[in-house]
Scaffold this motif. Sequence first.
Motif, PDB file in Angstrom:
ATOM      1  N   VAL A  26       0.839  -1.187   0.000  1.00  0.00           N
ATOM      2  CA  VAL A  26       0.000   0.000   0.000  1.00  0.00           C
ATOM      3  C   VAL A  26       0.879   1.244   0.000  1.00  0.00           C
ATOM      4  O   VAL A  26       1.755   1.386   0.851  1.00  0.00           O
ATOM      5  CB  VAL A  26      -0.909   0.028   1.251  1.00  0.00           C
ATOM      6  N   TRP A  30      -1.494   5.549  -4.082  1.00  0.00           N
ATOM      7  CA  TRP A  30      -2.650   4.735  -4.452  1.00  0.00           C
ATOM      8  C   TRP A  30      -3.880   5.249  -3.732  1.00  0.00           C
ATOM      9  O   TRP A  30      -4.951   5.333  -4.297  1.00  0.00           O
ATOM     10  CB  TRP A  30      -2.410   3.277  -4.086  1.00  0.00           C
ATOM     11  N   ARG A  31      -3.694   5.562  -2.448  1.00  0.00           N
ATOM     12  CA  ARG A  31      -4.839   6.033  -1.678  1.00  0.00           C
ATOM     13  C   ARG A  31      -5.417   7.302  -2.278  1.00  0.00           C
ATOM     14  O   ARG A  31      -6.594   7.556  -2.209  1.00  0.00           O
ATOM     15  CB  ARG A  31      -4.415   6.275  -0.231  1.00  0.00           C
ATOM     16  N   ARG A  33      -5.793   7.867  -5.247  1.00  0.00           N
ATOM     17  CA  ARG A  33      -6.609   7.546  -6.417  1.00  0.00           C
ATOM     18  C   ARG A  33      -7.879   6.779  -6.036  1.00  0.00           C
ATOM     19  O   ARG A  33      -8.665   6.428  -6.903  1.00  0.00           O
ATOM     20  CB  ARG A  33      -5.791   6.731  -7.419  1.00  0.00           C
ATOM     21  N   VAL A  34      -8.054   6.493  -4.752  1.00  0.00           N
ATOM     22  CA  VAL A  34      -9.248   5.803  -4.281  1.00  0.00           C
ATOM     23  C   VAL A  34     -10.153   6.821  -3.613  1.00  0.00           C
ATOM     24  O   VAL A  34      -9.723   7.537  -2.708  1.00  0.00           O
ATOM     25  CB  VAL A  34      -8.883   4.675  -3.292  1.00  0.00           C
ATOM     26  N   GLU A 421     -14.109   5.231   3.074  1.00  0.00           N
ATOM     27  CA  GLU A 421     -12.817   4.563   3.214  1.00  0.00           C
ATOM     28  C   GLU A 421     -12.270   4.751   4.627  1.00  0.00           C
ATOM     29  O   GLU A 421     -11.739   3.817   5.237  1.00  0.00           O
ATOM     30  CB  GLU A 421     -11.817   5.095   2.198  1.00  0.00           C
ATOM     31  N   ASP A 442      -6.127  -3.230   2.930  1.00  0.00           N
ATOM     32  CA  ASP A 442      -4.921  -2.461   2.614  1.00  0.00           C
ATOM     33  C   ASP A 442      -4.107  -3.108   1.501  1.00  0.00           C
ATOM     34  O   ASP A 442      -3.455  -2.406   0.719  1.00  0.00           O
ATOM     35  CB  ASP A 442      -4.043  -2.330   3.861  1.00  0.00           C
ATOM     36  N   ARG A 445      -5.301  -3.961  -4.610  1.00  0.00           N
ATOM     37  CA  ARG A 445      -4.940  -2.919  -5.566  1.00  0.00           C
ATOM     38  C   ARG A 445      -5.905  -1.756  -5.419  1.00  0.00           C
ATOM     39  O   ARG A 445      -7.035  -1.916  -4.971  1.00  0.00           O
ATOM     40  CB  ARG A 445      -4.981  -3.468  -6.987  1.00  0.00           C
ATOM     41  N   ASP A 446      -5.493  -0.594  -5.820  1.00  0.00           N
ATOM     42  CA  ASP A 446      -6.367   0.573  -5.692  1.00  0.00           C
ATOM     43  C   ASP A 446      -7.656   0.405  -6.493  1.00  0.00           C
ATOM     44  O   ASP A 446      -8.721   0.847  -6.077  1.00  0.00           O
ATOM     45  CB  ASP A 446      -5.646   1.859  -6.101  1.00  0.00           C
ATOM     46  N   SER A 447      -7.586  -0.296  -7.623  1.00  0.00           N
ATOM     47  CA  SER A 447      -8.799  -0.513  -8.420  1.00  0.00           C
ATOM     48  C   SER A 447      -9.792  -1.396  -7.677  1.00  0.00           C
ATOM     49  O   SER A 447     -11.009  -1.205  -7.771  1.00  0.00           O
ATOM     50  CB  SER A 447      -8.446  -1.145  -9.769  1.00  0.00           C
ATOM     51  N   LYS A 449     -10.006  -1.627  -4.352  1.00  0.00           N
ATOM     52  CA  LYS A 449     -10.564  -0.797  -3.282  1.00  0.00           C
ATOM     53  C   LYS A 449     -11.701   0.075  -3.830  1.00  0.00           C
ATOM     54  O   LYS A 449     -12.740   0.224  -3.195  1.00  0.00           O
ATOM     55  CB  LYS A 449      -9.483   0.088  -2.668  1.00  0.00           C
ATOM     56  N   GLN A 450     -11.468   0.638  -5.012  1.00  0.00           N
ATOM     57  CA  GLN A 450     -12.500   1.493  -5.590  1.00  0.00           C
ATOM     58  C   GLN A 450     -13.754   0.694  -5.922  1.00  0.00           C
ATOM     59  O   GLN A 450     -14.878   1.155  -5.691  1.00  0.00           O
ATOM     60  CB  GLN A 450     -11.981   2.187  -6.847  1.00  0.00           C
TER      61      GLN A 450
END
Length: 459
Positions: A26, A30-31, A33-34, A421, A442, A445-447, A449-450
């Motif tokens: 993590v 990346w965070r 982008r979420v 989040e 955590d 991947r950021d995708s 999480k989204q």
Amino acid sequence: MRKKGLLLAISATALAVVASFSVEPVFSQWRDRVRDPGVRGGEAGAGGPIPGLSKWESAYFALGLEDFNEVENVADGLGPRMNLDGCGGCHAQPAVGGTSPALNPQVAFANKDGGMDRVPSFITSNGPIREVRLVRRPDGTLDGGVSSLFTITGRPGAAGCNLAQPAFEHEHANGNVIFRIPTPLFGAGLIEMIPDATLLANQAADQARKQDLGIRGRPNFVGPGNRITGAPNRNGNDGTVARFGWKAQNVSLLLFSGEAYNVEMGITSELFQNERDQSPQCQFAMVPNDTQDFEAPDALRGTTAIQNFANFQRFLAPPTPSATTPGGAESIGRGRNVFGGIGCALCHTPALGTSKGATVAALRDQVANLYSDLMLHDMGDGLADGVSQGQAGPREFRTAPLWGLGQRIFFLHDGRTTDLEQAIRQHRSNGSEANRVVGNFDNLRDSQKQDLLNFLRSL
């Protein structure tokens, strides 16, 4: 609602194991982008009656809705201390029966109709409606009871009543104040009709995976019970599983309604007959304030307010999910898989079935897509409020049902965040049963999480 029979926990075979996800470290970028998509727009998809009610059940729902939205006054028994003057003011987002709205009515109520109360610093116009509890009394013993924000002093019909507010700012500065926000009531009748056996079977399901993730959970039995084994004590109260309130402290909607009427508005009933503040100069209505009208022209109008509140909640339809959140149906579908795969569904059980013997046909043998096991879980030091209710300890909370989450503004028991989040991350702290699940989040991947956030905002 279409019948599908009795559903229990989502089985381990239906959940993708965490290893099936691509695990990456993590990083803060990346965070960035979420993003929580935010409160879902469009129609509320909630606030109406559950389909299939009879003519008379529909009439009782309508009467309950009318009572729920009524504004109370001193002549009705309001006070002497209270948090607001109507149920509908607190349960308003995204429709009647919901939770804290965007504009907090408590701010205007402090001085409504000549009220002489001050608005504490922790109550703001754009913040959540809050109920206040003091953790300890002045002598250091545990408290935990509701400390009402406002009084009837200065309001019409309250001549001679002079009450002071508690020293909220002092207690807040000393870390002795905790908050609760209103729980949504949508689909409450379905929750009430889930058999204890279903809840306990769901608790026992998927034990290997729960143990691997550190998830335990136990019911809040009505009565003393056994805090070690969770077994009900049949020599206490009835030993059934309570399920309403932030700590699952109330077993039925009638009890939930009666307690709220007394605690939140100071109005007594045949269920709670004594005033919480019995200052003689501040009593202006017969006690109990809310009683059955034996001389009413028909049975419908003879019911008590708390019966009407319970009927409204019992017949209130669950919220309708949406496929229109950012990302669309494909993202929502992927997010649903992530939700199960990282372990969220082990506590936030997607669906449970109601009793095949429910008296109300519309509630009988239905699927409640509540996303909760209705069990108590240790949420660690970060969410601990220091308050015990029933068998629920200072760090334990009922798994909050997630249906309707897409249109909620404030999250967690005290409304501490509006960001979904952040609400997920707040589940992690010393001693929390959710630590490993949040760790799995955590490592997504950021995708992914989204997709998970998009799925949650679709509910």
